[in-house]
Design a protein around this motif. Structure first.
Motif, PDB file in Angstrom:
ATOM      1  N   LEU A 107       2.141   1.788  -3.504  1.00 48.05           N
ATOM      2  CA  LEU A 107       1.129   2.386  -4.383  1.00 48.05           C
ATOM      3  C   LEU A 107       1.019   3.890  -4.170  1.00 48.05           C
ATOM      4  CD1 LEU A 107      -1.685  -0.324  -4.255  1.00 48.05           C
ATOM      5  CD2 LEU A 107      -0.162   0.202  -6.166  1.00 48.05           C
ATOM      6  N   VAL A 108       1.051   4.318  -2.929  1.00 45.31           N
ATOM      7  CA  VAL A 108       0.976   5.752  -2.624  1.00 45.31           C
ATOM      8  C   VAL A 108       2.192   6.475  -3.200  1.00 45.31           C
ATOM      9  CG1 VAL A 108       1.040   7.453  -0.749  1.00 45.31           C
ATOM     10  CG2 VAL A 108      -0.480   5.469  -0.587  1.00 45.31           C
ATOM     11  N   LEU A 109       3.381   5.915  -3.002  1.00 45.65           N
ATOM     12  CA  LEU A 109       4.601   6.540  -3.537  1.00 45.65           C
ATOM     13  C   LEU A 109       4.527   6.674  -5.062  1.00 45.65           C
ATOM     14  CD1 LEU A 109       7.406   4.829  -1.413  1.00 45.65           C
ATOM     15  CD2 LEU A 109       6.750   7.240  -1.355  1.00 45.65           C
ATOM     16  N   GLU A 137       1.763   6.720  -6.974  1.00 45.23           N
ATOM     17  CA  GLU A 137       0.716   7.680  -7.343  1.00 45.23           C
ATOM     18  C   GLU A 137       1.153   9.122  -7.134  1.00 45.23           C
ATOM     19  OE1 GLU A 137      -2.657   6.473  -5.021  1.00 45.23           O
ATOM     20  OE2 GLU A 137      -3.097   4.762  -6.320  1.00 45.23           O
ATOM     21  N   GLU A 138       1.928   9.380  -6.100  1.00 44.59           N
ATOM     22  CA  GLU A 138       2.356  10.744  -5.780  1.00 44.59           C
ATOM     23  C   GLU A 138       3.590  11.187  -6.560  1.00 44.59           C
ATOM     24  OE1 GLU A 138       2.866  10.744  -1.548  1.00 44.59           O
ATOM     25  OE2 GLU A 138       0.710  10.850  -1.170  1.00 44.59           O
ATOM     26  N   GLU A 143       0.837  -1.208   0.000  1.00 40.73           N
ATOM     27  CA  GLU A 143       0.000   0.000   0.000  1.00 40.73           C
ATOM     28  C   GLU A 143       0.866   1.250   0.000  1.00 40.73           C
ATOM     29  OE1 GLU A 143      -3.216   0.090   2.815  1.00 40.73           O
ATOM     30  OE2 GLU A 143      -3.694  -2.015   2.430  1.00 40.73           O
ATOM     31  N   GLU A 144       1.938   1.221   0.781  1.00 35.08           N
ATOM     32  CA  GLU A 144       2.895   2.331   0.813  1.00 35.08           C
ATOM     33  C   GLU A 144       3.493   2.549  -0.579  1.00 35.08           C
ATOM     34  OE1 GLU A 144       7.256   3.188   2.831  1.00 35.08           O
ATOM     35  OE2 GLU A 144       5.936   1.724   3.779  1.00 35.08           O
ATOM     36  N   GLU A 190      12.515  10.295  -4.777  1.00 36.77           N
ATOM     37  CA  GLU A 190      11.284   9.504  -4.714  1.00 36.77           C
ATOM     38  C   GLU A 190      11.441   8.173  -5.438  1.00 36.77           C
ATOM     39  OE1 GLU A 190       8.675  10.298  -2.727  1.00 36.77           O
ATOM     40  OE2 GLU A 190      10.002  11.928  -2.140  1.00 36.77           O
TER      41      GLU A 190
END
Length: 182
Positions: free
Chosen positions: A12-14, A16-17, A9-10, A27
């Motif tokens: 996916l957030v990275l 997406e951002e 989940e972490e 990043e």
């Protein structure tokens, strides 16, 4: 397995951002370091089910592999002192989790050098990190990892030194009798 789900989940957030981030190189380094962590952590899950022990050399190799990726994000590691002693696989996993959390806290636009000492003997297994003082307060284990370390009979210790900050995870005594040096 919950650890892997949370890290996915972490990830996916990275991802997406990423388009909105200014420091894309950092990043991307976070993403590749996390991918490396997920790969090895998944291997460690199966290894824990198959084998009671892991060699200090393997633990160090996994950490050095993750260090290769974190270097792109400005966090450089020197891992030393592992020897060829076998340790309980669960302890090796906790040490690996701990190092990942510290790396994640230290990644940013500035360069950080961290010394990592692995020490395994009959009485104690430990990982000690020495990092710059300004990163010391940021680099610690999460509450859930501290609980997991305590559940295994270990402890997390931190100490401010002259111009550095030391953080250590130690597992005292209770090492199974079947864990011996090669």
């Amino acid at each position: 397995e919950d650890e892997i789900s949370a890290r996915l989940e972490e990830l996916l957030v990275l991802i997406e951002e990423l388009p909105d981030k200014r420091e894309k190189k950092t990043e991307v380094a976070k993403i590749t370091t996390l991918l490396c962590y997920i790969k090895r952590r998944s291997s460690l899950i199966f290894r824990e089910k198959e084998m009671d022990t892991i060699s200090g050399e393997d633990v160090a190799f996994y950490m050095e592999e993750m260090a290769d990726f974190s270097g792109y994000g400005g966090v450089h590691l020197m891992v030393y002192g592992h020897g060829d002693r076998e340790i309980p696989t669960g302890q090796g996993t906790l040490f690996y989790d701990f190092l990942y959390e510290v790396l994640g806290a230290c990644m940013g636009s500035e360069k950080v050098n961290i010394l990592v000492q692995l020490f395994f003997d009959e009485k104690q297994n430990r990982i000690t990190l020495l990092l710059p003082m300004e990163k010391g307060g940021e680099a610690t284990a999460s509450a859930s990892l501290k609980r997991a370390i305590a559940a295994e009979g270990g402890k997390v210790t931190t100490k401010a030194l002259d111009d550095s900050y030391g953080i250590e995870v130690a597992k005292l005594a209770g090492i199974p009798d079947n864990v011996v040096s090669r």
